[in-house]
Design a protein around this motif. Structure first.
Motif, PDB file in Angstrom:
ATOM      1  N   THR A 435       0.834  -1.209   0.000  1.00 41.49           N
ATOM      2  CA  THR A 435       0.000   0.000   0.000  1.00 41.49           C
ATOM      3  C   THR A 435       0.865   1.255   0.000  1.00 41.49           C
ATOM      4  O   THR A 435       0.554   2.241  -0.655  1.00 41.49           O
ATOM      5  CB  THR A 435      -0.890   0.046   1.251  1.00 41.49           C
ATOM      6  OG1 THR A 435      -0.119  -0.365   2.366  1.00 41.49           O
ATOM      7  CG2 THR A 435      -2.104  -0.834   1.112  1.00 41.49           C
ATOM      8  N   GLU A 623       5.036  -4.445   7.655  1.00 43.99           N
ATOM      9  CA  GLU A 623       3.566  -4.477   7.752  1.00 43.99           C
ATOM     10  C   GLU A 623       3.133  -4.234   9.200  1.00 43.99           C
ATOM     11  O   GLU A 623       2.194  -3.494   9.471  1.00 43.99           O
ATOM     12  CB  GLU A 623       3.002  -5.837   7.290  1.00 43.99           C
ATOM     13  CG  GLU A 623       3.223  -6.167   5.826  1.00 43.99           C
ATOM     14  CD  GLU A 623       2.306  -5.394   4.863  1.00 43.99           C
ATOM     15  OE1 GLU A 623       1.457  -4.608   5.321  1.00 43.99           O
ATOM     16  OE2 GLU A 623       2.470  -5.576   3.637  1.00 43.99           O
ATOM     17  N   GLU A 624       3.843  -4.878  10.152  1.00 44.74           N
ATOM     18  CA  GLU A 624       3.492  -4.708  11.568  1.00 44.74           C
ATOM     19  C   GLU A 624       3.743  -3.265  12.007  1.00 44.74           C
ATOM     20  O   GLU A 624       2.965  -2.688  12.742  1.00 44.74           O
ATOM     21  CB  GLU A 624       4.325  -5.659  12.451  1.00 44.74           C
ATOM     22  CG  GLU A 624       4.007  -7.122  12.249  1.00 44.74           C
ATOM     23  CD  GLU A 624       2.587  -7.479  12.664  1.00 44.74           C
ATOM     24  OE1 GLU A 624       2.034  -6.822  13.570  1.00 44.74           O
ATOM     25  OE2 GLU A 624       2.017  -8.414  12.073  1.00 44.74           O
ATOM     26  N   LEU A 626       3.607  -0.692  10.205  1.00 43.61           N
ATOM     27  CA  LEU A 626       2.555   0.138   9.618  1.00 43.61           C
ATOM     28  C   LEU A 626       1.313   0.078  10.501  1.00 43.61           C
ATOM     29  O   LEU A 626       0.664   1.082  10.767  1.00 43.61           O
ATOM     30  CB  LEU A 626       2.249  -0.366   8.211  1.00 43.61           C
ATOM     31  CG  LEU A 626       1.223   0.419   7.393  1.00 43.61           C
ATOM     32  CD1 LEU A 626       1.688   1.848   7.204  1.00 43.61           C
ATOM     33  CD2 LEU A 626       1.037  -0.223   6.031  1.00 43.61           C
ATOM     34  N   LYS A 627       0.995  -1.131  11.005  1.00 46.15           N
ATOM     35  CA  LYS A 627      -0.185  -1.278  11.863  1.00 46.15           C
ATOM     36  C   LYS A 627       0.013  -0.526  13.173  1.00 46.15           C
ATOM     37  O   LYS A 627      -0.893   0.095  13.695  1.00 46.15           O
ATOM     38  CB  LYS A 627      -0.411  -2.755  12.204  1.00 46.15           C
ATOM     39  CG  LYS A 627      -1.125  -3.517  11.112  1.00 46.15           C
ATOM     40  CD  LYS A 627      -1.573  -4.888  11.625  1.00 46.15           C
ATOM     41  CE  LYS A 627      -1.678  -5.858  10.468  1.00 46.15           C
ATOM     42  NZ  LYS A 627      -0.907  -7.068  10.654  1.00 46.15           N
ATOM     43  N   GLY A 630       1.484   3.638  11.963  1.00 46.08           N
ATOM     44  CA  GLY A 630       0.923   4.503  10.925  1.00 46.08           C
ATOM     45  C   GLY A 630       1.973   4.869   9.906  1.00 46.08           C
ATOM     46  O   GLY A 630       3.168   4.861  10.160  1.00 46.08           O
ATOM     47  N   GLU A 631       1.503   5.194   8.694  1.00 42.86           N
ATOM     48  CA  GLU A 631       2.433   5.339   7.575  1.00 42.86           C
ATOM     49  C   GLU A 631       3.321   6.560   7.668  1.00 42.86           C
ATOM     50  O   GLU A 631       4.410   6.585   7.140  1.00 42.86           O
ATOM     51  CB  GLU A 631       1.649   5.393   6.255  1.00 42.86           C
ATOM     52  CG  GLU A 631       0.786   6.630   6.078  1.00 42.86           C
ATOM     53  CD  GLU A 631      -0.547   6.550   6.803  1.00 42.86           C
ATOM     54  OE1 GLU A 631      -1.191   7.598   6.931  1.00 42.86           O
ATOM     55  OE2 GLU A 631      -0.942   5.471   7.249  1.00 42.86           O
ATOM     56  N   SER A 649      -5.768   7.124   5.840  1.00 37.57           N
ATOM     57  CA  SER A 649      -4.890   6.266   6.619  1.00 37.57           C
ATOM     58  C   SER A 649      -4.731   4.967   5.846  1.00 37.57           C
ATOM     59  O   SER A 649      -5.720   4.365   5.433  1.00 37.57           O
ATOM     60  CB  SER A 649      -5.522   6.016   7.988  1.00 37.57           C
ATOM     61  OG  SER A 649      -5.254   4.708   8.410  1.00 37.57           O
ATOM     62  N   GLU A 651      -3.784   2.050   6.837  1.00 37.39           N
ATOM     63  CA  GLU A 651      -4.348   0.860   7.476  1.00 37.39           C
ATOM     64  C   GLU A 651      -5.854   0.815   7.268  1.00 37.39           C
ATOM     65  O   GLU A 651      -6.425  -0.219   6.967  1.00 37.39           O
ATOM     66  CB  GLU A 651      -4.092   0.845   8.987  1.00 37.39           C
ATOM     67  CG  GLU A 651      -2.670   1.051   9.413  1.00 37.39           C
ATOM     68  CD  GLU A 651      -2.382   2.492   9.776  1.00 37.39           C
ATOM     69  OE1 GLU A 651      -2.058   2.729  10.946  1.00 37.39           O
ATOM     70  OE2 GLU A 651      -2.487   3.364   8.896  1.00 37.39           O
ATOM     71  N   GLY A 654      -6.864   1.274   2.929  1.00 35.63           N
ATOM     72  CA  GLY A 654      -6.062   0.643   1.873  1.00 35.63           C
ATOM     73  C   GLY A 654      -6.880   0.243   0.646  1.00 35.63           C
ATOM     74  O   GLY A 654      -6.418   0.348  -0.491  1.00 35.63           O
TER      75      GLY A 654
END
Length: 701
Positions: A435, A623-624, A626-627, A630-631, A649, A651, A654
């Motif tokens: 993403t 990925e974790e 990001l969760k 936040g990006e 956002s 998450e 997407g």
């Protein structure tokens, strides 16, 4: 030109009622701008609420629930000021209704304003959180107090915004309302069918709903108004990336015909076989470069996945077809290291490699520039000095850029503007979730290296509290005596007054008292030659323990270093910890990484460190991360070419990003100059989300 329709939103913030120089500075701090002059009305519209005060709960005093905001009506019985000379004792006002008594508690009360606000025997309405002590309810500093006769002025549902010191919620709310009132009726830039399918309202309505939530569900990222605005933000980003790409693609690439004459010699001499994913990436790259269009490819590979070997194959293809290739690294240390690695790998092919950085000076520099201009140099490695105006290439066919997020879309355009239109291969060791690749680099094809080169052993990772530092120093003493090498990473360069973090200089001093001259130091404030000398001493074994800041994060290669200690690990991002850990485990010996933390750890902090203990898969870690964070944090929002979203956002939204990407591609294919009715509306969208740089490319053709 920005559409006149948006002028009220791009007026200075000081055009709102009541914002003078002093308040302007507070707003600048709140909105992350340098000064009040940089703030626009539109910045307040994008400052979204994160919570809600709901004053619709209006119980009797005896039934007021603990810790929840309630609104209570009662009659004022008595005032109980603190005893004389005890300024730190609270001032209490007691009210009652049929069911019981409530104490309103105030600290540091000056003057007699409470007697005026809450006169004896007056029926009043107060709102705030109730706490119960020994069966008695108390409300500390109510957030609203009005006479019952004026209760109509009490806002029952009120959004809560992020604040900055000195700015009151009421003042901010008043200015946000004034800003929102300026939003004009906006043209519709979304296709009717998509509007219907997603159940989106129009954009103006979505902003109004964002700032006037009726209950908690309106604040949910999945609330229809928030999804509509997230889609708009993604669409603006994707259209601007598509316009940039269209501009870059319009410049035809020069097909590269790889013969394999040089690469075969190199591959045959390599001490290892290329992994399956390395071979696939090389095949993708060669196919791209052989086409009529310029290649724009992102090569993602975890720490130690062998990106350098893939880049070398691409550069050799450029040389085989008679051209030149450059490799640009973000720092001097890395550029010099790439020179060492690539010279060794490319030796069997006999290609000429030169290095050009800000430190290449005088005669040496002139000689390098002459060789590049004459085409004698086939591969040039360096920092951004490679693309300065006085560097002329004879025939530059391929540019490889290491660590994309330090070299954004705009730097790539600057290159194109110089009339240099090489194929581009961008490498990153920061594994970026799909993403985020779409959001930040939607204009690139992606190759992933997923395996580790053969012979790499897993890195044993442990998490320990700071209190056990002495024990670790003891273990290091044994390890260094056995001929091992170790890194010790600290978050700061020098100790600062307000920070209790351990600085590199301070840690170096304490470790020198144990290890003497075997402990070296490297940090970002040192000059280039000092850093190189410190790294060289560590590489050759003159020092065996290197105390460092995160300068060593990317690409520093000392294969016989097997221990990594990271102090205050809870202060680093997961991706960064993973990068640092990747500095060990590069040889054939077992390696370990010790994450030292300062307790107590938050739930989130504990979760993050345990992910590192469980896995070495950079993509899973990203990925974790990001969760959990936040990006905006993942790539460091402020770096060029990366998105820091205002309302969207990754998450939560997407699914919308994927739709926006397809929509943008469709628009650019049908209406590349954005001249249709929808195209005009999309121009308004680009200006609203400050993506108007892309519109300039339309004009530049």
């Amino acid at each position: 030109m920005r559409p006149a329709l948006l002028d009220p939103l791009f007026a200075s913030l000081s055009s709102l009622p009541g914002i003078g120089p002093k308040l302007g500075e507070l707003f600048a701090r709140l909105l992350g701008q340098e000064s009040a002059e940089d703030c626009r009305v539109v910045d307040l519209i994008f400052h979204r609420p994160h919570g809600l005060i709901d004053r619709r709960k209006q119980p009797d005093i005896a039934r007021a629930p603990e810790g929840v905001i309630v609104t209570i009506t009662g009659r004022v019985d008595r005032h109980q000021p603190p005893p004389r000379g005890k300024g730190n004792a609270p001032y209490r006002v007691f009210l009652h209704d049929e069911t019981g008594e409530l104490a309103l508690t105030f600290f540091r009360v000056k003057g007699n304003w409470l007697e005026k606000a809450l006169p004896l025997d007056e029926q009043v309405v107060v709102s705030g959180k109730v706490e119960w002590f020994n069966g008695r309810p108390s409300m500390v500093h109510p957030d609203y107090m009005v006479k019952a006769s004026e209760a109509g002025s009490l806002p029952l549902v009120e959004p809560v915004y992020g604040l900055t010191a000195g700015l009151s919620p009421r003042v901010l709310r008043k200015e946000v309302e004034a800003a929102v009132a300026r939003i004009p009726a906006l043209p519709e830039w979304i296709e009717p069918e998509l509007l219907r399918r997603q159940g989106f309202s129009d954009a103006r309505d979505a902003f109004l709903r964002l700032h006037e939530p009726r209950d908690e569900t309106d604040l949910d990222p999945q609330a229809p108004a928030r999804r509509r605005l997230a889609y708009d933000e993604f669409l603006a980003g994707q259209i601007s990336l598509a316009l940039v790409r269209q501009r870059l693609r319009r410049v035809a690439g020069r097909p590269v015909r790889a013969t394999g004459a040089l690469s075969r010699l190199v591959v045959d001499a390599l001490p290892f076989a290329l992994t399956a994913s390395q071979q696939a990436a090389v095949a993708d790259i060669l196919a791209d470069m052989a086409g009529e269009q310029r290649m724009l490819r992102l090569l993602q590979g975890d720490v130690g996945a062998g990106k350098t070997a893939v880049a070398l194959m691409a550069m050799l293809a450029a040389v085989e077809s008679g051209g030149q290739a450059v490799l640009m690294a973000p720092t001097e240390i890395l550029a010099r290291q790439h020179v060492a690695t690539l010279s060794r790998m490319a030796a069997p092919a006999g290609v000429t490699i030169d290095v050009l950085t800000g430190r290449t000076k005088g005669r040496e520099r002139e000689a390098v520039l002459e060789r590049i201009a004459a085409g004698e140099t086939q591969i040039v490695i360096g920092t951004h000095a490679l693309f300065q105006d006085n560097v002329a290439y004879r025939d530059l066919v391929l540019a490889v850029v290491d660590e994309q997020h330090r070299f954004g879309v705009h730097q790539r355009l600057r290159l194109t503007a110089k009339g240099i239109t090489p194929h581009m291969l961008v490498m990153t060791a920061t594994p970026i979730p799909r993403t985020l690749v779409l959001a930040a680099f939607g204009d690139m094809d992606v190759s992933k290296l997923t395996e580790k080169p053969a012979g790499r052993k897993p890195i044993h990772t442990v998490v320990m509290p700071q209190e056990r530092t002495g024990e670790i120093v003891g273990r290091l003493r044994t390890a260094l005596a056995a001929g091992k090498k170790a890194y010790w990473i600290c978050p700061l360069v020098e100790e600062s007054e307000e920070s209790d973090l351990m600085s590199a200089e301070e840690r170096h001093a304490t470790l020198t008292s144990v290890f003497g001259a075997a402990a070296g130091l490297v940090h970002g404030r040192m000059s280039g030659p000092e850093k190189d000398a410190a790294m060289l001493a560590f590489k050759t074994g003159e020092t065996r323990l290197l105390v460092a800041t995160t300068v060593v994060e990317v690409g520093v290669d000392v294969p016989d270093a097997t221990i990594m200690v990271i102090e205050h690990a809870e202060r680093f991002g997961l991706a960064q910890l993973h990068q640092l850990r990747g500095r060990v485990g590069r040889g054939d010996e077992a390696s370990s990484c010790i994450l030292l933390y300062k307790g107590p750890l938050s739930e989130n902090g504990r979760a993050r460190l345990s992910i590192l203990r469980e896995t070495e898969d950079g993509f899973r870690i990203a990925e974790e991360d990001l969760k959990l964070r936040g990006e905006g944090e993942l790539l460091g929002t402020r770096q060029s070419g990366t998105p820091g979203f205002l309302l969207a956002s990754l998450e939560a939204h997407g699914d919308l990003l994927e739709i926006a990407r397809k929509d943008a591609a469709y628009v650019i294919e049908r209406d590349p100059e954005l001249t249709s009715a929808r195209g005009e509306a999309l121009r308004t969208l680009l200006y609203l989300y400050r993506r108007d740089e892309a519109i300039r490319f339309l004009r530049a053709g």
